[in-house]
Design a protein around this motif. Structure first.
Motif, PDB file in Angstrom:
ATOM      1  N   LEU A  12       0.922  -0.914  -0.278  1.00 42.41           N
ATOM      2  CA  LEU A  12       0.056   0.102   0.149  1.00 42.41           C
ATOM      3  C   LEU A  12       1.019   1.021   0.036  1.00 42.41           C
ATOM      4  O   LEU A  12       1.651   1.162   0.694  1.00 42.41           O
ATOM      5  N   GLN A  14       1.913   5.781  -0.732  1.00 39.27           N
ATOM      6  CA  GLN A  14       1.510   7.301  -1.448  1.00 39.27           C
ATOM      7  C   GLN A  14       1.920   7.436  -2.725  1.00 39.27           C
ATOM      8  O   GLN A  14       3.106   8.050  -2.880  1.00 39.27           O
ATOM      9  N   LYS A  22      -3.773   3.557  -5.924  1.00 41.43           N
ATOM     10  CA  LYS A  22      -5.364   2.399  -5.594  1.00 41.43           C
ATOM     11  C   LYS A  22      -5.237   1.552  -6.646  1.00 41.43           C
ATOM     12  O   LYS A  22      -6.196   0.574  -5.434  1.00 41.43           O
ATOM     13  N   ARG A  25      -4.475  -0.608  -2.895  1.00 39.72           N
ATOM     14  CA  ARG A  25      -5.277  -1.119  -2.068  1.00 39.72           C
ATOM     15  C   ARG A  25      -6.609  -1.590  -2.818  1.00 39.72           C
ATOM     16  O   ARG A  25      -7.418  -2.407  -1.479  1.00 39.72           O
ATOM     17  N   GLU A  29      -8.332  -4.669  -0.752  1.00 40.42           N
ATOM     18  CA  GLU A  29      -9.247  -4.724  -0.007  1.00 40.42           C
ATOM     19  C   GLU A  29     -10.356  -5.786   0.009  1.00 40.42           C
ATOM     20  O   GLU A  29     -10.576  -6.254   0.201  1.00 40.42           O
ATOM     21  N   ALA A  52       3.521  -1.389   3.603  1.00 32.93           N
ATOM     22  CA  ALA A  52       3.659  -0.283   2.825  1.00 32.93           C
ATOM     23  C   ALA A  52       4.298  -0.478   1.403  1.00 32.93           C
ATOM     24  O   ALA A  52       5.682  -0.817   1.609  1.00 32.93           O
ATOM     25  N   GLU A  59       1.363   5.912   4.654  1.00 31.32           N
ATOM     26  CA  GLU A  59       0.781   4.513   3.840  1.00 31.32           C
ATOM     27  C   GLU A  59       0.945   3.221   5.703  1.00 31.32           C
ATOM     28  O   GLU A  59      -0.474   2.592   5.212  1.00 31.32           O
ATOM     29  N   GLU A  61      -0.534   4.478   8.310  1.00 33.08           N
ATOM     30  CA  GLU A  61      -2.657   4.246   8.591  1.00 33.08           C
ATOM     31  C   GLU A  61      -3.148   3.778   7.386  1.00 33.08           C
ATOM     32  O   GLU A  61      -4.454   3.555   7.879  1.00 33.08           O
ATOM     33  N   GLN A  62      -2.777   3.839   6.460  1.00 39.44           N
ATOM     34  CA  GLN A  62      -3.573   3.006   5.012  1.00 39.44           C
ATOM     35  C   GLN A  62      -4.060   1.446   5.677  1.00 39.44           C
ATOM     36  O   GLN A  62      -4.947   0.737   5.482  1.00 39.44           O
ATOM     37  N   LYS A  65      -6.392   0.281   8.346  1.00 43.22           N
ATOM     38  CA  LYS A  65      -7.302   0.596   8.041  1.00 43.22           C
ATOM     39  C   LYS A  65      -8.076  -0.406   7.048  1.00 43.22           C
ATOM     40  O   LYS A  65      -8.599  -1.651   7.379  1.00 43.22           O
ATOM     41  N   VAL A  66      -6.855  -0.603   6.077  1.00 40.55           N
ATOM     42  CA  VAL A  66      -7.595  -2.085   5.154  1.00 40.55           C
ATOM     43  C   VAL A  66      -7.078  -3.336   5.797  1.00 40.55           C
ATOM     44  O   VAL A  66      -7.695  -4.664   5.158  1.00 40.55           O
TER      45      VAL A  66
END
Length: 254
Positions: A12, A14, A22, A25, A29, A52, A59, A61-62, A65-66
């Motif tokens: 994942l 930036q 995208k 991710r 997901e 990451a 990253e 933080e993503q 969540k994921v």
């Protein structure tokens, strides 16, 4: 019986190429949605590194969540990860550069997640601190139960030129530790972006496919990295005879 889902290399990121970020991710997901929708429970979901893409706090933080799941999620770093933000964001700890090693006591087995990353490099090594930690954890506590040892870099060649040069080296030191602990049932890893199975030190080595992409064999032609294959994962089933059976699954994308 212990049932574990094993995935790796979600990357994942930036990325300035926003479509790539995208896409990574979305694939991660989709895999997590597949696991969360299973009708039966899992004892854990293992993610063996490269969470990451650039090791940035945003990253992770993503990633947090994921990787949210109704199943326990266990992780370890890969060569694209950075220890300080990994610790701070994912583990809620003070940032630090020491290896990230964790013992998880699951019903019927111990899972040891090791840090095979070398800061600033792409190849791997289990340093002396990690091997000493592994040796001590395998020798204490529930020694009557089987153990699974997981890390990012495979400790053997998989006959894929673009990854064999950045595999885990110094593997003879790992073999010495494993020889003292017959309760280890298998080694689990990632890094190679391909579903694979081999052996090391007399033990099965099960390699999780890459979620973000697939690396192909020379006989398959092309440039080695494919973004056309669907994301994949492995299911490992450890039975009462300490036999580990692995099933690989492709996850269709919506």
């Amino acid at each position: 019986m212990l049932t574990i889902a094993h995935l790796s290399d979600i990357h994942l990121g930036q990325d300035h190429r926003r479509d790539r970020g995208k896409r990574a991710r979305r694939r991660a997901e989709q895999v997590m949605a597949y696991l969360n929708a299973l009708p039966g429970p899992l004892d854990a979901v293992l993610v063996t590194g490269d969470l990451a893409d650039h090791g940035l706090p945003a990253e992770y933080e993503q990633v947090a969540k994921v990787l949210t799941s109704r199943h326990p999620v266990l992780t370890c770093p890969g060569n694209h990860d950075t220890r300080a933000p990994y610790r701070e964001v994912l583990l809620g700890e003070e940032p630090g550069e020491e290896p990230v090693n964790r013992l998880h006591r699951l019903p019927g087995a111990d899972v040891l997640m090791l840090d095979s990353s070398i800061p600033g490099q792409h190849d791997g090594l289990l340093d002396d601190r990690t091997l000493d930690w592994l040796d001590a954890r395998l020798a204490e506590g529930r020694t009557e139960l089987p153990a699974l040892v997981a890390f990012h870099h495979p400790p053997v060649e998989l006959h894929i030129p673009m990854v064999d040069g950045i595999r885990q080296f110094g593997e003879e030191r790992l073999a010495q530790v494993l020889s003292r602990h017959p309760r280890v049932a298998a080694l689990l890893c990632g890094h190679s972006h391909t579903p694979a199975a081999t052996t090391f030190a007399g033990l099965p080595v099960l390699v999780a496919p890459g979620v973000v992409s697939t690396i192909t064999l020379p006989c398959e032609g092309g440039r080695g990295i494919s973004f056309d294959h669907p994301p994949m994962l492995a299911f490992h089933v450890l039975d009462g005879d300490r036999r580990l059976t692995t099933h690989y699954r492709a996850v269709p994308l919506d």
